[in-house]
Write an enzyme that holds these catalytic residues in place. Sequence first.
Site, PDB file in Angstrom:
ATOM      1  N   GLN A  10       0.357  -1.301  -0.002  1.00 20.20           N
ATOM      2  CA  GLN A  10      -0.373  -0.236  -0.313  1.00 20.20           C
ATOM      3  C   GLN A  10       0.845   0.920   0.202  1.00 20.20           C
ATOM      4  O   GLN A  10       0.267   1.747   1.196  1.00 20.20           O
ATOM      5  CB  GLN A  10      -0.552  -0.060   1.584  1.00 20.20           C
ATOM      6  CG  GLN A  10      -1.652   0.930   1.530  1.00 20.20           C
ATOM      7  CD  GLN A  10      -3.059   0.824   0.753  1.00 20.20           C
ATOM      8  OE1 GLN A  10      -3.759  -0.341   0.285  1.00 20.20           O
ATOM      9  NE2 GLN A  10      -3.668   1.892   0.232  1.00 20.20           N
ATOM     10  N   PHE A  11       1.146   1.359  -0.815  1.00 25.85           N
ATOM     11  CA  PHE A  11       2.296   2.520  -1.164  1.00 25.85           C
ATOM     12  C   PHE A  11       1.692   4.058  -1.283  1.00 25.85           C
ATOM     13  O   PHE A  11       2.319   5.555  -0.766  1.00 25.85           O
ATOM     14  CB  PHE A  11       2.619   3.008  -2.547  1.00 25.85           C
ATOM     15  CG  PHE A  11       1.592   3.117  -4.144  1.00 25.85           C
ATOM     16  CD1 PHE A  11       1.924   5.569  -3.959  1.00 25.85           C
ATOM     17  CD2 PHE A  11       0.315   2.460  -4.386  1.00 25.85           C
ATOM     18  CE1 PHE A  11       1.119   5.077  -4.956  1.00 25.85           C
ATOM     19  CE2 PHE A  11       0.082   3.648  -5.300  1.00 25.85           C
ATOM     20  CZ  PHE A  11      -0.025   4.866  -4.875  1.00 25.85           C
ATOM     21  N   THR A  12       0.163   3.864  -0.551  1.00 27.32           N
ATOM     22  CA  THR A  12      -0.503   5.341  -0.709  1.00 27.32           C
ATOM     23  C   THR A  12      -0.648   5.734   0.562  1.00 27.32           C
ATOM     24  O   THR A  12      -1.050   6.553   1.370  1.00 27.32           O
ATOM     25  CB  THR A  12      -2.148   5.486  -0.776  1.00 27.32           C
ATOM     26  OG1 THR A  12      -2.608   4.241  -0.506  1.00 27.32           O
ATOM     27  CG2 THR A  12      -2.028   5.551  -2.401  1.00 27.32           C
TER      28      THR A  12
END
Length: 147
Positions: A78-80
């Site tokens: 989950q890069f966000t």
Amino acid sequence: MRLVVQRVTEASVTVDGTEVGRIGPGIMALVGVTHEDTAEDAAYLADKIINLRIFEDESGKMNLSLLDTGGELLSVSQFTLYGETKKGRRPNFMNAAKPDQALLLYEKWNELLREKGVKVETGTFGAMMDVQLTNSGPVTLIMDSKQ
């Protein structure tokens, strides 16, 4: 590394309509990686999450860990989690690690969990994923290897 950790009764992840991971009772973890993260960050959080006492004992107190309960873990990249929203209306993801670095640490983290005896299911790194879960409690925590 940054995690959003949820105690779940079940969780699953699908990619393009195909289920790629499913767990029963345990932990669903969204996993973010930033530029400065190292294998030591992955090791720290792997040890921390499996020993975190967030499951109830026979008295209803949160005294048991994932290892104590034999629970499973669903790991979803989950890069966000490193999105910056202070300025403007569109998130800035400059603090997220580049995909090649993030993938290495994400895979290392999953490998460390498996080495410690945890059943780990994953999403597909870099894919558009649909995640479903039943949060138990609800119990949701944010963990960060730098804080």
